[in-house]
Design an enzyme around this catalytic site. Sequence first.
Site, short mmCIF file in Angstrom:
data_model
loop_
_atom_site.label_atom_id
_atom_site.label_comp_id
_atom_site.label_asym_id
_atom_site.label_seq_id
_atom_site.Cartn_x
_atom_site.Cartn_y
_atom_site.Cartn_z
N ARG A 17 0.82 -1.20 0.00
CA ARG A 17 0.00 0.00 0.00
C ARG A 17 0.85 1.25 0.00
NH1 ARG A 17 -4.81 -2.35 2.35
NH2 ARG A 17 -6.49 -0.83 2.42
N ARG A 54 -10.32 7.11 4.35
CA ARG A 54 -9.61 6.00 3.68
C ARG A 54 -9.35 6.35 2.22
NH1 ARG A 54 -13.47 1.18 4.88
NH2 ARG A 54 -12.07 -0.04 3.57
P1 AP5 Z 1 -8.49 -3.61 3.90
O1 AP5 Z 1 -9.34 -4.60 4.57
O2 AP5 Z 1 -7.42 -4.06 2.98
O3 AP5 Z 1 -9.45 -2.54 3.23
P2 AP5 Z 1 -9.44 -1.84 1.80
O4 AP5 Z 1 -8.24 -1.91 0.94
O5 AP5 Z 1 -9.87 -0.49 2.17
O6 AP5 Z 1 -10.37 -2.69 0.98
P3 AP5 Z 1 -11.75 -3.17 1.36
O7 AP5 Z 1 -11.66 -4.48 2.09
O8 AP5 Z 1 -12.51 -2.10 2.07
O9 AP5 Z 1 -12.44 -3.33 -0.06
P4 AP5 Z 1 -12.19 -4.33 -1.25
O10 AP5 Z 1 -11.49 -3.62 -2.36
O11 AP5 Z 1 -11.61 -5.63 -0.78
O12 AP5 Z 1 -13.70 -4.53 -1.71
P5 AP5 Z 1 -14.70 -5.74 -1.43
O13 AP5 Z 1 -14.39 -6.88 -2.35
O14 AP5 Z 1 -14.86 -6.03 0.02
O15 AP5 Z 1 -7.73 -2.68 5.00
C1 AP5 Z 1 -8.41 -2.16 6.10
C2 AP5 Z 1 -7.43 -1.34 6.96
O16 AP5 Z 1 -6.34 -2.19 7.40
C3 AP5 Z 1 -6.73 -0.19 6.24
O17 AP5 Z 1 -7.52 0.99 6.23
C4 AP5 Z 1 -5.44 -0.04 7.08
O18 AP5 Z 1 -5.69 0.63 8.28
C5 AP5 Z 1 -5.10 -1.49 7.39
N1 AP5 Z 1 -4.20 -2.08 6.38
C6 AP5 Z 1 -4.49 -3.16 5.58
N2 AP5 Z 1 -3.45 -3.43 4.78
C7 AP5 Z 1 -2.48 -2.53 5.07
C8 AP5 Z 1 -1.18 -2.28 4.55
N3 AP5 Z 1 -0.68 -3.04 3.56
N4 AP5 Z 1 -0.47 -1.26 5.07
C9 AP5 Z 1 -0.96 -0.49 6.06
N5 AP5 Z 1 -2.19 -0.66 6.60
C10 AP5 Z 1 -2.95 -1.67 6.10
O19 AP5 Z 1 -16.07 -5.08 -1.98
C11 AP5 Z 1 -16.67 -4.00 -1.27
C12 AP5 Z 1 -18.20 -4.15 -1.29
O20 AP5 Z 1 -18.68 -4.03 -2.64
C13 AP5 Z 1 -18.73 -5.51 -0.78
O21 AP5 Z 1 -19.93 -5.28 -0.13
C14 AP5 Z 1 -18.97 -6.32 -2.08
O22 AP5 Z 1 -19.99 -7.27 -1.91
C15 AP5 Z 1 -19.39 -5.21 -3.05
N6 AP5 Z 1 -18.96 -5.46 -4.42
C16 AP5 Z 1 -17.78 -6.00 -4.85
N7 AP5 Z 1 -17.74 -6.03 -6.19
C17 AP5 Z 1 -18.92 -5.48 -6.62
C18 AP5 Z 1 -19.49 -5.22 -7.90
N8 AP5 Z 1 -18.84 -5.52 -9.02
N9 AP5 Z 1 -20.70 -4.64 -7.96
C19 AP5 Z 1 -21.37 -4.32 -6.82
N10 AP5 Z 1 -20.89 -4.55 -5.58
C20 AP5 Z 1 -19.69 -5.12 -5.49
#
Ligand code: AP5
Length: 210
Positions: free
Chosen positions: A90, A168
């Site tokens: 990240r 975020r």
């Molecule tokens: P993390 O859990 O990695 O959160 P993120 O990157 O913000 O990603 P998300 O999990 O929120 O989303 P995603 O892209 O996976 O989407 P998803 O598939 O769930 O990190 C959380 C925290 O941890 C960070 O803020 C930080 O503090 C820390 N952290 C983690 N890694 C770190 C690192 N390397 N360095 C430092 N800190 C770190 O989909 C989202 C939603 O949309 C779901 O409800 C899903 O059902 C829906 N959805 C998915 N695709 C579609 C579609 N095509 N159409 C409609 N809905 C859809």
Amino acid sequence: MKRTIVLLGPPGSGKGTQGEKLSQELGFVRLSTGDMLREAARNGTPLGIKAKGYMDSGALVPNELIINLMKEKVASLGEGVGVIFDGFPRTVEQADALGEQIKVDLALNLDVDDDELINRLTKRRSCPKCNSVFHLEYNPPAKPGICDKCGAELYHRDDDKEETVANRLKVYRKNTMPLIEYYEKRGILQTIKGEGSIDEIFANVKKTVL
Ligand code: AP5
């Protein structure tokens, strides 16, 4: 087939959703730093205690904690195993550390507009037990509030509240977006539109991987 894949994209772009499908259909190991940190926080481990405050405010957990955690995970991967990094790296520092340990074949960037990201995150529901994710409208569980896969009660992540989502997105633009150029310069970046049905996007994801 590409064996080492980094999933890039803003919060809510579908990294977890697509990464999980790749893992199930093509047998990749998915390493999600977000899932690891949430599990550590739930279990009250020293890492989890340190990470929780950063995560709840939408800030990044410090590089040294994440790099040490991932070094161990990468070192324990079997020979020739396909791996998907979801949420890591990240920062440029994390990307440099990963590149020193393993050769990345593909950085797959999911591109989604901000309004759609906010809608997805504020209506996401997550499983604390098996890490499955659902969406109240687009991808609802068969039984409201219950995980289809393991039957646990779903919850709304603290960092999916609207104010934290805005932070975020800011943090993503400042710290993580530079990785798009980082991997582009190395000739391994592919960007895919992350909007449309989950299956349509997955078909495109698979094309870039196979
Ligand atoms: P993390 O859990 O990695 O959160 P993120 O990157 O913000 O990603 P998300 O999990 O929120 O989303 P995603 O892209 O996976 O989407 P998803 O598939 O769930 O990190 C959380 C925290 O941890 C960070 O803020 C930080 O503090 C820390 N952290 C983690 N890694 C770190 C690192 N390397 N360095 C430092 N800190 C770190 O989909 C989202 C939603 O949309 C779901 O409800 C899903 O059902 C829906 N959805 C998915 N695709 C579609 C579609 N095509 N159409 C409609 N809905 C859809």
